[in-house]
Design a protein around this motif. Structure first.
Motif, PDB file in Angstrom:
ATOM      1  N   ARG A 200      -9.799  -9.408 -16.995  1.00  0.00           N
ATOM      2  CA  ARG A 200      -9.689  -9.736 -15.570  1.00  0.00           C
ATOM      3  C   ARG A 200      -8.626  -8.884 -14.888  1.00  0.00           C
ATOM      4  O   ARG A 200      -8.826  -8.400 -13.772  1.00  0.00           O
ATOM      5  CB  ARG A 200      -9.369 -11.217 -15.392  1.00  0.00           C
ATOM      6  CG  ARG A 200     -10.510 -12.151 -15.777  1.00  0.00           C
ATOM      7  CD  ARG A 200     -10.097 -13.599 -15.659  1.00  0.00           C
ATOM      8  NE  ARG A 200     -11.162 -14.492 -16.086  1.00  0.00           N
ATOM      9  CZ  ARG A 200     -11.036 -15.801 -16.215  1.00  0.00           C
ATOM     10  NH1 ARG A 200      -9.866 -16.378 -15.943  1.00  0.00           N
ATOM     11  NH2 ARG A 200     -12.046 -16.541 -16.613  1.00  0.00           N
ATOM     12  N   CYS A 203      -9.941  -5.407 -14.488  1.00  0.00           N
ATOM     13  CA  CYS A 203     -10.894  -5.389 -13.373  1.00  0.00           C
ATOM     14  C   CYS A 203     -10.164  -5.420 -12.037  1.00  0.00           C
ATOM     15  O   CYS A 203     -10.597  -4.791 -11.061  1.00  0.00           O
ATOM     16  CB  CYS A 203     -11.849  -6.579 -13.473  1.00  0.00           C
ATOM     17  SG  CYS A 203     -13.051  -6.468 -14.819  1.00  0.00           S
ATOM     18  N   ILE A 245      -9.418 -12.559  -8.607  1.00  0.00           N
ATOM     19  CA  ILE A 245      -9.984 -12.046  -9.861  1.00  0.00           C
ATOM     20  C   ILE A 245      -9.295 -12.680 -11.069  1.00  0.00           C
ATOM     21  O   ILE A 245      -9.950 -13.073 -12.044  1.00  0.00           O
ATOM     22  CB  ILE A 245      -9.868 -10.507  -9.919  1.00  0.00           C
ATOM     23  CG1 ILE A 245     -10.764  -9.885  -8.834  1.00  0.00           C
ATOM     24  CG2 ILE A 245     -10.249  -9.989 -11.295  1.00  0.00           C
ATOM     25  CD1 ILE A 245     -10.604  -8.392  -8.695  1.00  0.00           C
TER      26      ILE A 245
END
Length: 248
Positions: A200, A203, A245
């Motif tokens: 995460r 990302c 996110i």
């Protein structure tokens, strides 16, 4: 200003926070602006540490998670003089109007918060508050600091070479187009910081890079370049993006 990184950090802290540091004795030109932009993520790391420490302390109380998040957002706004929040409102109001580049810049300089700005502040700061509270409840202190710091890495992308300032004066004129080697350095460091946090966080690094480049390119199309308000908007939006996110 020379190439002293400590001086650059000193100027960045004095410009971007309320820390009671002595006034820097440097010439405020594009050389100084470029050096400051290259060290803005350092300020982000310092602010991230403050936010994480506050989250740790507040989580040891009986306060609701959401209130903890609200207080962290308020603390970050206070420690940065509210500049980024104001920049977000001004930028969104400007982009939300139907005028040309001159009209957009006029709206952004007016200082009033219009409906677009008010709605965006409510959504973005609300999302930050909920996410900060959730991360604090789960004792994810490193993620909190990471989100605050990564949002400042976004500033380096916005000030990439070739992107002009929206105005011939002001903060944007000092820093737009000054970031070169620092983009690669901070991208590598951001990935290194994200690696222990998992997929995460990685990302989030990619998402913030894409968002900051795309948003600043859009600002160039609409208003001719970027300004200090745009930098503030990118910081607040990137903080919210990273937090969402991390909490997904």
């Amino acid at each position: 200003m020379g190439r002293n990184p400590l001086t650059a950090v000193h100027v960045a802290v004095s410009w971007l926070t309320v820390a009671p540091v002595p006034a820097p004795r440097v010439e405020m030109d594009r050389s100084t602006g470029g050096a400051v932009i290259a060290t803005v993520p350092v300020v982000g790391a310092l602010l991230g540490g403050v936010a994480a420490a506050a989250a740790y302390g507040l989580s040891r109380t009986e306060l609701p998670d959401l209130l903890v998040g609200v207080l962290i957002v308020a603390l970050l706004a206070l420690t940065t003089r509210g500049m980024h929040v104001d920049g977000l409102a001004d930028t969104v109001d400007g982009l939300g109007c139907y005028g040309d580049a001159d009209r957009i810049r006029e709206v952004m300089r007016s200082g009033d918060v219009g409906p677009f700005g008010a709605a965006t502040l409510a959504i973005v700061l609300g999302a930050q508050s909920v996410a900060f509270g959730a991360l604090a409840a789960d004792e994810h202190w490193w993620q909190i600091g990471f989100a605050v710091a990564l949002a400042r890495v976004a500033v380096v992308y916005v000030c990439r070479a070739g992107l002009p300032p929206a105005d011939s004066n002001g903060f944007g004129a000092l820093v737009a187009g000054t970031a070169r080697w620092s983009i690669l350095v901070w991208t590598i460091l951001a990935v290194g910081a994200a690696w222990p946090l998992g997929t995460r966080a990685l990302c989030a690094v990619a998402a913030v890079a894409v968002f900051s480049v795309a948003f600043s390119a859009h600002c160039r199309r609409r208003m001719g370049g970027v300004s200090g308000d745009v930098l503030g908007a990118v910081i607040e939006l990137s903080t919210a993006l990273t937090l969402v996110i991390l909490c997904a």
